[in-house]
Design a protein around this motif. Structure first.
Motif, PDB file in Angstrom:
ATOM      1  N   HIS A   3       0.874  -1.180   0.000  1.00 59.16           N
ATOM      2  CA  HIS A   3       0.000   0.000   0.000  1.00 59.16           C
ATOM      3  C   HIS A   3       0.906   1.225   0.000  1.00 59.16           C
ATOM      4  N   GLY A   5       1.456   5.378  -0.501  1.00 62.64           N
ATOM      5  CA  GLY A   5       0.873   6.715  -0.491  1.00 62.64           C
ATOM      6  C   GLY A   5       1.637   7.612  -1.444  1.00 62.64           C
ATOM      7  N   THR A  29      -1.497   5.541   9.460  1.00 59.07           N
ATOM      8  CA  THR A  29      -2.247   4.870   8.392  1.00 59.07           C
ATOM      9  C   THR A  29      -1.676   3.475   8.186  1.00 59.07           C
ATOM     10  N   SER A 102      -2.709   5.209  -2.745  1.00 57.61           N
ATOM     11  CA  SER A 102      -3.562   6.218  -2.112  1.00 57.61           C
ATOM     12  C   SER A 102      -2.971   7.581  -2.415  1.00 57.61           C
ATOM     13  N   TYR A 126      -9.549   5.768  -6.029  1.00 59.90           N
ATOM     14  CA  TYR A 126      -8.357   5.775  -5.180  1.00 59.90           C
ATOM     15  C   TYR A 126      -8.671   6.290  -3.776  1.00 59.90           C
ATOM     16  N   PRO A 127      -8.143   5.603  -2.737  1.00 55.60           N
ATOM     17  CA  PRO A 127      -8.271   6.155  -1.383  1.00 55.60           C
ATOM     18  C   PRO A 127      -7.528   7.494  -1.304  1.00 55.60           C
ATOM     19  N   CYS A 148     -16.203   8.059  -1.486  1.00 55.23           N
ATOM     20  CA  CYS A 148     -14.830   7.577  -1.627  1.00 55.23           C
ATOM     21  C   CYS A 148     -14.289   7.118  -0.282  1.00 55.23           C
ATOM     22  N   HIS A 149     -13.137   6.459  -0.348  1.00 58.54           N
ATOM     23  CA  HIS A 149     -12.456   6.057   0.876  1.00 58.54           C
ATOM     24  C   HIS A 149     -11.560   7.214   1.293  1.00 58.54           C
TER      25      HIS A 149
END
Length: 193
Positions: A3, A5, A29, A102, A126-127, A148-149
């Protein structure tokens, strides 16, 4: 699957606030890494005092040595201009299918997000991680979370900006404590005119 960012910006120059913010976001996060994406040009900003791309990239790389989960990337510099976040995220997703991306943005950009190119598509796909910025409301509406997330990270605000750093250099004032020690001399040399 990692994941990642995506923390984009001109980083003109990178400063202690950018580094502290990235570390804070990693702590609060589920991100495995942050890719600090040095942008060639923001379509919503003037470009008159933007330092050369390679110099900004080199400053960021030097400033982030010793931060193993924050990687500096020139990926966006190789994309067509003007640079749009939607195109960047789609290209990253295609080139790195083993990663989930993200978007990390400041509250000031969230306030303007509806003006972004393909903003609704970004929100759907997209988050988004939003952090506080001076002057932003950063209070997402209930329907923002529904569409959205969205994650809000209440990171502390540091009173430092690239604009203030450039102004201090022009006045011959110290920037100690504003940028990482490892790049003070380089920043002063690059931005002194």
């Amino acid at each position: 699957m990692k994941h990642i960012g995506i923390f984009g910006g001109s980083f003109n120059p990178i400063h202690c606030g950018h580094v502290a913010l990235a570390e804070e976001i990693l702590r609060h996060t589920s991100l495995d890494e942050i890719w600090l994406m040095v942008s060639p040009h923001n379509p919503l900003k003037q470009q008159n005092d933007l330092l050369d791309d390679q110099k900004r990239l080199a400053l960021a790389e030097k400033a982030l040595q010793g931060h193993p989960h924050i990687n500096v990337s020139d990926y966006e510099m190789h994309m067509p201009r003007p640079s749009y976040t939607w195109n960047l995220l789609e290209a990253l997703t295609a080139d790195f299918p083993g990663h989930v991306f993200s978007l990390i943005i400041g509250g000031d950009n969230w306030d303007l997000f509806n003006r972004w190119y393909r903003a609704d598509d970004i929100r759907r796909k997209y988050p988004i991680i939003v952090y506080p910025r001076p002057g932003s409301t950063m209070v997402p509406a209930d329907d923002d979370h529904a569409c959205c997330h969205l994650t809000v990270v209440n990171a502390p605000l540091l009173d430092v900006s690239s604009t203030a750093i450039r102004a201090r250099i022009q006045r011959g004032e110290s920037i100690i404590g504003m940028v990482p020690d490892s790049i003070i001399a380089d920043v002063e040399r690059f931005y002194h005119q």
